[in-house]
Motif scaffolding. Structure first.
Motif, PDB file in Angstrom:
ATOM      1  N   ASN A  40       0.828  -1.209   0.000  1.00  0.00           N
ATOM      2  CA  ASN A  40       0.000   0.000   0.000  1.00  0.00           C
ATOM      3  C   ASN A  40       0.864   1.262   0.000  1.00  0.00           C
ATOM      4  O   ASN A  40       0.569   2.233  -0.710  1.00  0.00           O
ATOM      5  N   GLN A  41       1.923   1.250   0.810  1.00  0.00           N
ATOM      6  CA  GLN A  41       2.797   2.420   0.842  1.00  0.00           C
ATOM      7  C   GLN A  41       3.482   2.647  -0.508  1.00  0.00           C
ATOM      8  O   GLN A  41       3.593   3.781  -0.979  1.00  0.00           O
ATOM      9  N   ALA A  42       3.929   1.551  -1.148  1.00  0.00           N
ATOM     10  CA  ALA A  42       4.584   1.685  -2.446  1.00  0.00           C
ATOM     11  C   ALA A  42       3.604   2.165  -3.517  1.00  0.00           C
ATOM     12  O   ALA A  42       3.952   2.977  -4.381  1.00  0.00           O
ATOM     13  N   VAL A  43       2.365   1.681  -3.453  1.00  0.00           N
ATOM     14  CA  VAL A  43       1.364   2.095  -4.439  1.00  0.00           C
ATOM     15  C   VAL A  43       1.013   3.563  -4.253  1.00  0.00           C
ATOM     16  O   VAL A  43       0.894   4.327  -5.228  1.00  0.00           O
ATOM     17  N   LEU A  44       0.825   3.996  -3.014  1.00  0.00           N
ATOM     18  CA  LEU A  44       0.480   5.394  -2.761  1.00  0.00           C
ATOM     19  C   LEU A  44       1.628   6.336  -3.126  1.00  0.00           C
ATOM     20  O   LEU A  44       1.394   7.503  -3.460  1.00  0.00           O
ATOM     21  N   ALA A  89      -9.410  -1.470  -6.534  1.00  0.00           N
ATOM     22  CA  ALA A  89      -8.205  -1.842  -7.266  1.00  0.00           C
ATOM     23  C   ALA A  89      -7.621  -3.149  -6.740  1.00  0.00           C
ATOM     24  O   ALA A  89      -7.120  -3.974  -7.514  1.00  0.00           O
ATOM     25  N   GLN A  90      -7.681  -3.358  -5.424  1.00  0.00           N
ATOM     26  CA  GLN A  90      -7.179  -4.599  -4.840  1.00  0.00           C
ATOM     27  C   GLN A  90      -7.999  -5.792  -5.315  1.00  0.00           C
ATOM     28  O   GLN A  90      -7.446  -6.857  -5.631  1.00  0.00           O
ATOM     29  N   GLU A  91      -9.313  -5.623  -5.389  1.00  0.00           N
ATOM     30  CA  GLU A  91     -10.164  -6.716  -5.865  1.00  0.00           C
ATOM     31  C   GLU A  91      -9.895  -7.017  -7.342  1.00  0.00           C
ATOM     32  O   GLU A  91      -9.908  -8.182  -7.752  1.00  0.00           O
ATOM     33  N   ILE A  92      -9.656  -5.975  -8.143  1.00  0.00           N
ATOM     34  CA  ILE A  92      -9.326  -6.195  -9.557  1.00  0.00           C
ATOM     35  C   ILE A  92      -7.981  -6.914  -9.672  1.00  0.00           C
ATOM     36  O   ILE A  92      -7.808  -7.833 -10.480  1.00  0.00           O
ATOM     37  N   ALA A  93      -7.003  -6.506  -8.869  1.00  0.00           N
ATOM     38  CA  ALA A  93      -5.681  -7.139  -8.904  1.00  0.00           C
ATOM     39  C   ALA A  93      -5.742  -8.599  -8.478  1.00  0.00           C
ATOM     40  O   ALA A  93      -4.993  -9.434  -8.995  1.00  0.00           O
ATOM     41  N   ASP A  94      -6.650  -8.910  -7.553  1.00  0.00           N
ATOM     42  CA  ASP A  94      -6.788 -10.292  -7.087  1.00  0.00           C
ATOM     43  C   ASP A  94      -7.665 -11.124  -8.002  1.00  0.00           C
ATOM     44  O   ASP A  94      -7.832 -12.329  -7.761  1.00  0.00           O
ATOM     45  N   GLY A  95      -8.259 -10.509  -9.035  1.00  0.00           N
ATOM     46  CA  GLY A  95      -9.098 -11.248  -9.963  1.00  0.00           C
ATOM     47  C   GLY A  95     -10.515 -11.454  -9.493  1.00  0.00           C
ATOM     48  O   GLY A  95     -11.250 -12.271 -10.073  1.00  0.00           O
ATOM     49  N   GLU A  96     -10.942 -10.745  -8.425  1.00  0.00           N
ATOM     50  CA  GLU A  96     -12.291 -10.898  -7.918  1.00  0.00           C
ATOM     51  C   GLU A  96     -13.327 -10.146  -8.753  1.00  0.00           C
ATOM     52  O   GLU A  96     -14.516 -10.437  -8.666  1.00  0.00           O
ATOM     53  N   ARG A  97     -12.920  -9.148  -9.496  1.00  0.00           N
ATOM     54  CA  ARG A  97     -13.808  -8.425 -10.397  1.00  0.00           C
ATOM     55  C   ARG A  97     -12.999  -7.933 -11.591  1.00  0.00           C
ATOM     56  O   ARG A  97     -11.775  -7.845 -11.524  1.00  0.00           O
ATOM     57  N   PRO A 150     -12.876   4.815 -12.484  1.00  0.00           N
ATOM     58  CA  PRO A 150     -11.861   4.488 -13.520  1.00  0.00           C
ATOM     59  C   PRO A 150     -10.453   4.393 -12.964  1.00  0.00           C
ATOM     60  O   PRO A 150      -9.615   3.658 -13.516  1.00  0.00           O
ATOM     61  N   GLN A 151     -10.161   5.125 -11.867  1.00  0.00           N
ATOM     62  CA  GLN A 151      -8.809   5.097 -11.324  1.00  0.00           C
ATOM     63  C   GLN A 151      -8.452   3.728 -10.757  1.00  0.00           C
ATOM     64  O   GLN A 151      -7.276   3.360 -10.711  1.00  0.00           O
ATOM     65  N   SER A 152      -9.455   2.970 -10.308  1.00  0.00           N
ATOM     66  CA  SER A 152      -9.168   1.657  -9.736  1.00  0.00           C
ATOM     67  C   SER A 152      -8.611   0.702 -10.789  1.00  0.00           C
ATOM     68  O   SER A 152      -7.726  -0.105 -10.507  1.00  0.00           O
ATOM     69  N   SER A 153      -9.106   0.815 -12.032  1.00  0.00           N
ATOM     70  CA  SER A 153      -8.600  -0.061 -13.099  1.00  0.00           C
ATOM     71  C   SER A 153      -7.162   0.263 -13.464  1.00  0.00           C
ATOM     72  O   SER A 153      -6.359  -0.632 -13.757  1.00  0.00           O
ATOM     73  N   SER A 154      -6.809   1.546 -13.439  1.00  0.00           N
ATOM     74  CA  SER A 154      -5.426   1.920 -13.747  1.00  0.00           C
ATOM     75  C   SER A 154      -4.483   1.638 -12.588  1.00  0.00           C
ATOM     76  O   SER A 154      -3.271   1.503 -12.787  1.00  0.00           O
ATOM     77  N   ARG A 192      -0.644  -5.130  -8.497  1.00  0.00           N
ATOM     78  CA  ARG A 192      -0.225  -6.489  -8.829  1.00  0.00           C
ATOM     79  C   ARG A 192       1.294  -6.591  -8.936  1.00  0.00           C
ATOM     80  O   ARG A 192       1.906  -7.542  -8.432  1.00  0.00           O
ATOM     81  N   SER A 193       1.918  -5.602  -9.544  1.00  0.00           N
ATOM     82  CA  SER A 193       3.373  -5.634  -9.684  1.00  0.00           C
ATOM     83  C   SER A 193       4.068  -5.480  -8.343  1.00  0.00           C
ATOM     84  O   SER A 193       5.076  -6.152  -8.066  1.00  0.00           O
ATOM     85  N   GLU A 194       3.539  -4.616  -7.478  1.00  0.00           N
ATOM     86  CA  GLU A 194       4.147  -4.444  -6.154  1.00  0.00           C
ATOM     87  C   GLU A 194       3.973  -5.704  -5.308  1.00  0.00           C
ATOM     88  O   GLU A 194       4.878  -6.098  -4.557  1.00  0.00           O
ATOM     89  N   GLN A 195       2.825  -6.348  -5.433  1.00  0.00           N
ATOM     90  CA  GLN A 195       2.628  -7.601  -4.702  1.00  0.00           C
ATOM     91  C   GLN A 195       3.623  -8.651  -5.150  1.00  0.00           C
ATOM     92  O   GLN A 195       4.201  -9.372  -4.320  1.00  0.00           O
TER      93      GLN A 195
END
Length: 459
Positions: free
Chosen positions: A69-73, A95-103, A109-113, A119-122
């Motif tokens: 979260n800190q790296a993403v922010l 954004a976390q749910e999109i990265a985990d494939g839940e949706r 729109p910012q959540s998709s970007s 995902r890369s930071e994880q």
């Protein structure tokens, strides 16, 4: 590399270390006298390879999300997020749910970007933690294998590791209890800053609904816990115990002393099936079958206030539900009494009933009391049956045909939905939880004192 893959890799390293340690132990055994068997050398290497690395993974997992979260922010995408905390947290959650494939996509729109960055930071931090764990496993395994010598006390090392694991397991239970107590205490202290302690402990009115405007009735709320505590004891510790204790003890006595082995082999599993029935099923049974019968009985007895939701209906079904807890514990305790004590009592001329009453039950008292205490705790903590059969009204009454409620039901009501933990209404749930915790602790102390007072020692 994910943390799951790192976990599997650590286990593979531990297995390889065990094989190398075992092979080295066998070579040392053929060369001369060996203090510990080769299997202990292999187990010693495997434990050193696995436990430190797994502890590192366990410690890394909770910190990984914070670092992500800190790296993403701190990234350009994160700096473009709104400054308003709730809106930013909502976008991050999507954004976390999109990265985990839940949706596939979020409402913003910012959540998709932001999802690819998350995902890369994880992946980056998971790779760091996984590689570190594997390196620790390899280094520890190499050191453990190098210690394998003819006079090395590998068995003592393995036993030391086992003792550490057992101590950690017992410590987890203690720390969990302490954590539960502290979490309840901190929130309860916040509640008592808003509402007086004496009014909560000795108050006779429970009305947690607070008004929106200060000029409305009940704007300050009423949080007297006496009606809830009375309802809890009335249903769980009085009515339910009146049903469960005699039936549980008599069934245990019959199964251990009178029943034919074939009958016991059938009846005992059937009786214990009651413990596996979901409480919501008991709730339906209480609401649809028992409650109408109890209401009709009250009306025939002339009780005009008899309700379809009553303490008697909930208590009767709850007593049936907890019969297996008492019966099983009493059954095991009575069966554990030495056969020589039964034979000696019968040889002295005592009847079977006198032997049970004067010899078996006193000897089995600790187990019987443990079963009763377990049943009381189970009944006090029950929620679904009370909701469906006893209602939600906080009435201070001794009428078993009236509607009452319990502490657990009110805790659920107070914490249902989106709540903010800054009002007396929500914080009252923690105060009720603390009161229930202290009451259960007091019951344990009383039961322990009774057991010590009446327990008989036999060789």
């Amino acid at each position: 590399m994910s943390l799951g893959l790192a976990f599997v890799s650590v286990l593979v390293v531990a297995f390889a270390a065990a094989w190398v340690g075992f092979a080295r132990g066998r070579r040392l055994r053929t060369a001369g006298r060996l203090h510990s068997l080769p299997v202990y050398h292999g187990a010693y290497a495997a434990l050193w390879a696995a436990i430190p690395a797994l502890l590192l993974l366990a410690a890394w997992a909770p910190f990984q999300s914070q670092m992500v979260n800190q790296a993403v922010l701190a990234s350009p995408e994160g700096r473009a997020l709104p400054q308003f905390d709730m809106q930013r947290e909502s976008i991050m959650s999507e954004a976390q749910e999109i990265a985990d494939g839940e949706r596939e996509q979020g409402f913003n729109p910012q959540s998709s970007s932001l999802a690819p960055r998350i995902r890369s930071e994880q992946q980056r931090y998971a790779m760091m933690g996984g590689v570190a764990a594997i390196l620790v496993a390899l280094a520890a395994a190499a050191l453990a294998v190098r210690r394998s010598k003819p006079q090395f006390r590998a068995r003592a090392g393995v036993e030391r590791w086992v003792m550490i694991v057992l101590f950690a397991a017992s410590l987890i239970a203690i720390l969990t209890t302490l954590g539960i107590l502290l979490s309840l205490m901190f929130e309860s202290l916040r509640f008592f800053r808003l509402y007086p302690l004496q009014s909560f402990v000795f108050g006779l009115e429970w009305s947690p609904q607070t008004a929106i405007r200060a000029d409305q009735a009940g704007s300050s709320g009423a949080f007297g816990a006496i009606p809830l505590l009375w309802g809890t004891f009335f249903i769980g510790a009085i009515i339910a115990m009146v049903v469960a204790v005699p039936l549980g003890l008599m069934s245990a006595i019959y199964l251990t002393q009178y029943a034919h082995p074939t009958v016991r082999a059938w009846l005992k599993p059937i009786l214990e099936i009651l413990a596996g029935v979901p409480t919501v099923v008991y709730g339906y049974f209480a609401a649809l079958t028992v409650a109408p019968v109890v209401r009709d009985l009250g009306l025939r007895l002339g009780v005009e206030s008899a309700s379809s939701e009553s303490a008697l209906a909930a208590g009767l079904v709850m007593g049936i539900m907890i019969i297996p807890f008492i019966s099983s514990m009493a059954d095991d305790s009575i069966a554990a009494v030495p056969q020589s004590m039964r034979d000696g009592s019968l040889a002295m001329g005592a009847t079977t009933s006198e032997t049970i009453r004067r010899v078996l039950l006193p000897a089995a008292l600790p187990g019987v009391m443990g079963g009763i205490l377990l049943a009381v705790s189970r009944a006090i903590g029950e929620t679904m049956i009370v909701v469906m059969a006893a209602g939600l009204a906080a009435n201070l009454t001794a009428n078993p045909f009236a509607s009452v409620t319990t502490v657990t039901v009110q805790i659920v009501q107070l914490l249902t939905g989106d709540q903010e933990f800054d009002s007396a209404k929500t914080l009252a749930a923690f105060a009720l939880g603390l009161a229930l915790f202290l009451i259960t602790l007091l019951l344990n102390l009383i039961a322990l004192r009774i057991v010590r007072r009446f327990q008989e020692q036999y060789e």
